[in-house]
Write an enzyme that holds these catalytic residues in place. Sequence first.
Site, PDB file in Angstrom:
ATOM      1  N   ASP A 130       0.851  -1.194   0.000  1.00 16.85           N
ATOM      2  CA  ASP A 130       0.000   0.000   0.000  1.00 16.85           C
ATOM      3  C   ASP A 130       0.890   1.248   0.000  1.00 16.85           C
ATOM      4  O   ASP A 130       1.919   1.270   0.685  1.00 16.85           O
ATOM      5  CB  ASP A 130      -0.840   0.095   1.285  1.00 16.85           C
ATOM      6  CG  ASP A 130      -1.841  -1.031   1.422  1.00 16.85           C
ATOM      7  OD1 ASP A 130      -2.070  -1.723   0.423  1.00 16.85           O
ATOM      8  OD2 ASP A 130      -2.374  -1.207   2.542  1.00 16.85           O
ATOM      9  N   CYS A 157     -26.043   1.709  25.630  1.00 21.59           N
ATOM     10  CA  CYS A 157     -25.957   3.068  25.085  1.00 21.59           C
ATOM     11  C   CYS A 157     -27.212   3.431  24.286  1.00 21.59           C
ATOM     12  O   CYS A 157     -28.237   3.734  24.885  1.00 21.59           O
ATOM     13  CB  CYS A 157     -24.671   3.225  24.284  1.00 21.59           C
ATOM     14  SG  CYS A 157     -24.114   4.937  24.283  1.00 21.59           S
ATOM     15  N   HIS A 166     -20.593   1.444  27.950  1.00 20.61           N
ATOM     16  CA  HIS A 166     -20.304   0.250  27.139  1.00 20.61           C
ATOM     17  C   HIS A 166     -19.536  -0.791  27.974  1.00 20.61           C
ATOM     18  O   HIS A 166     -18.305  -0.769  27.994  1.00 20.61           O
ATOM     19  CB  HIS A 166     -19.450   0.634  25.932  1.00 20.61           C
ATOM     20  CG  HIS A 166     -20.181   1.440  24.911  1.00 20.61           C
ATOM     21  ND1 HIS A 166     -20.814   0.876  23.832  1.00 20.61           N
ATOM     22  CD2 HIS A 166     -20.384   2.776  24.820  1.00 20.61           C
ATOM     23  CE1 HIS A 166     -21.373   1.834  23.100  1.00 20.61           C
ATOM     24  NE2 HIS A 166     -21.136   2.993  23.678  1.00 20.61           N
ATOM     25  N   GLU A 223     -19.000  -3.792  27.294  1.00 21.94           N
ATOM     26  CA  GLU A 223     -18.293  -4.778  26.463  1.00 21.94           C
ATOM     27  C   GLU A 223     -16.793  -4.488  26.354  1.00 21.94           C
ATOM     28  O   GLU A 223     -16.006  -5.394  26.093  1.00 21.94           O
ATOM     29  CB  GLU A 223     -18.926  -4.859  25.061  1.00 21.94           C
ATOM     30  CG  GLU A 223     -18.736  -3.655  24.141  1.00 21.94           C
ATOM     31  CD  GLU A 223     -19.779  -2.551  24.305  1.00 21.94           C
ATOM     32  OE1 GLU A 223     -20.412  -2.494  25.378  1.00 21.94           O
ATOM     33  OE2 GLU A 223     -19.944  -1.736  23.377  1.00 21.94           O
TER      34      GLU A 223
HETATM   35  N1  GLN Z   1     -26.315   8.127  19.367  1.00 20.82           N
HETATM   36  C1  GLN Z   1     -26.367   8.057  20.802  1.00 20.82           C
HETATM   37  C2  GLN Z   1     -25.574   9.172  21.459  1.00 20.82           C
HETATM   38  O1  GLN Z   1     -24.695   9.744  20.858  1.00 20.82           O
HETATM   39  C3  GLN Z   1     -25.861   6.714  21.296  1.00 20.82           C
HETATM   40  C4  GLN Z   1     -24.406   6.469  21.076  1.00 20.82           C
HETATM   41  C5  GLN Z   1     -23.979   5.051  21.279  1.00 20.82           C
HETATM   42  O2  GLN Z   1     -24.805   4.135  21.261  1.00 20.82           O
HETATM   43  N2  GLN Z   1     -22.694   4.800  21.439  1.00 20.82           N
HETATM   44  O3  GLN Z   1     -25.804   9.495  22.587  1.00 20.82           O
END
Ligand code: GLN
Length: 537
Positions: free
Chosen positions: A146, A380, A506, A508
């Site tokens: 690349d 989220c 999050h 995860e």
């Molecule tokens: N769009 C939503 C926000 O900005 C959720 C973002 C997300 O799920 N990471 O608050």
Amino acid sequence: MTKLIFITGGVVSSLGKGIASASIGALMESHGYRISMMKLDPYINVDPGTMSPFQHGEVYVTQDGAETDLDLGHYERFTNAKISRLNNVTSGQIYYSVIQKEREGKYLGKTIQVVPHITDEIKNRIMILTKKVDILICEIGGTVGDIESLPFLEAIRQLRFEYNSENTVFVHLTLVPFIRAAGELKTKPTQHSVANLREIGIQPQILLCRTEKPLSQDLKEKIALFCNVKKQAVIEAIDTPYIYEIPLIFHRQNLDKIILEHLKLPAHPHPSLERWNNIVNILHTATEKVRIAVVGKYIKLQDSYKSIYEAIVHGAISNRCRVELVKIDSEQIEKDGPEILLKEIDGVVLPGGFGVRGVDGMIKTIKYCRENQIPFLGICLGLQCSVIEFARNVIGLKEANSTEFCQHTPDPVICLLDEQKSITKLGGTMRLGSYPCIIEPRSLASKVYKKKKIYERHRHRWEFNIMYLESFKKHGMKFTGFSPDRKLVEIIEIENHPFFIATQFHPEFQSKPFACHPLFSSFVNASLQHKGKEKPC
Ligand code: GLN
């Protein structure tokens, strides 16, 4: 002196260079070495934060709030390396800082060039991470050949020269394709890819050959001869259904010892691979199966929800069961309805996302899980949609919405904080990284976490509108996690449901194969129980 392992990729992308690098990291740790890991990404974006998940896959968020390449997720899942914003360097960042220095007059009088100014900046970014560790593993994104990756390859070539050969080793991941018509594995692409590297002054010492069939001794000899590497350093990277088996597959071929020999470091006589053996054993022997649906808006791209898929697998490992992941596009739910698509499902995860597309299908999914007692974990956007669904279908606020989807909704149950309203630039301006959350006693969350204060990673702009708190509570929503000042809602639950929980953060990103995040292990456990209930006694 810190040793350096450089990992490049050839022939095609998507060969699993991130997982191969993370596996090497795990092996080095099993010999007792302290490691760090980094990824050099050749694209011009400063970070992947503004890229569409369809373009780039998951954006992985580090504890300090950097939006990074998803390979950093593999590094954190496979190793104990401390990962921060310093561990993902893009061409965009390199050029940005060189140009800033030029504007500040730091190179006064000089013509700024790729060599040495860009390459020096790359080398500096690598060397910053060598502090306090024995080995730094540095993965170079993209594929050899690349145009974009050339400055990075030139920088690592210079480092081997300056740093001495016994302190560096080059590992090259390539493809040995099986050509069905000929019934043969072919080595030519590997030969070409190594020739390409040698043309720019890099001779790899080790080849990881991704293949769908075992490599014969003859084939290994041929690759060794044409590529100028030792035969025992031609490692078979065979396809496997379980990525957590890869450190063991490499170890069986002595990859760890070969690397350590090159780096003139002693190998431990009994590297500690116990925990890898344990999880692989569970993956191979577990019999009970649980079916978990992930209902998202970026399902089409394999990599969009990488950490979520992995965390669900960790949940299965911790419950000693198998998981069947059923990936469902939320727009499909809009068309076919949840009754059809979620019929045989034991639990549902609703992951994050941006924009209104697919939100109706998510809301339908939530209603179905809420009313039918199906274990549900919202993350989220998953929390935000749960709030909208509850407002519309339980409280009766028919037009309730997030201002992200409808700016002038009469009931903005999800809204922007004042500090977000004035933001005009998109890059790196969300609520990002780790924040504390206080957990309410006598809640599902406190049963799951067994802690009062937790730290979780965020990536969002919108928040629950605290003005609606009392009205939601009256109708049976429980708010069980808050920011320490209680201004921000972090966790919601629903009364009279076996497992309904959604988080603004999050979870995860903090799950590991041998230390599953408690939310995912509890969720998979609840899904197993739900499955049990369905069986006729
Ligand atoms: N769009 C939503 C926000 O900005 C959720 C973002 C997300 O799920 N990471 O608050």
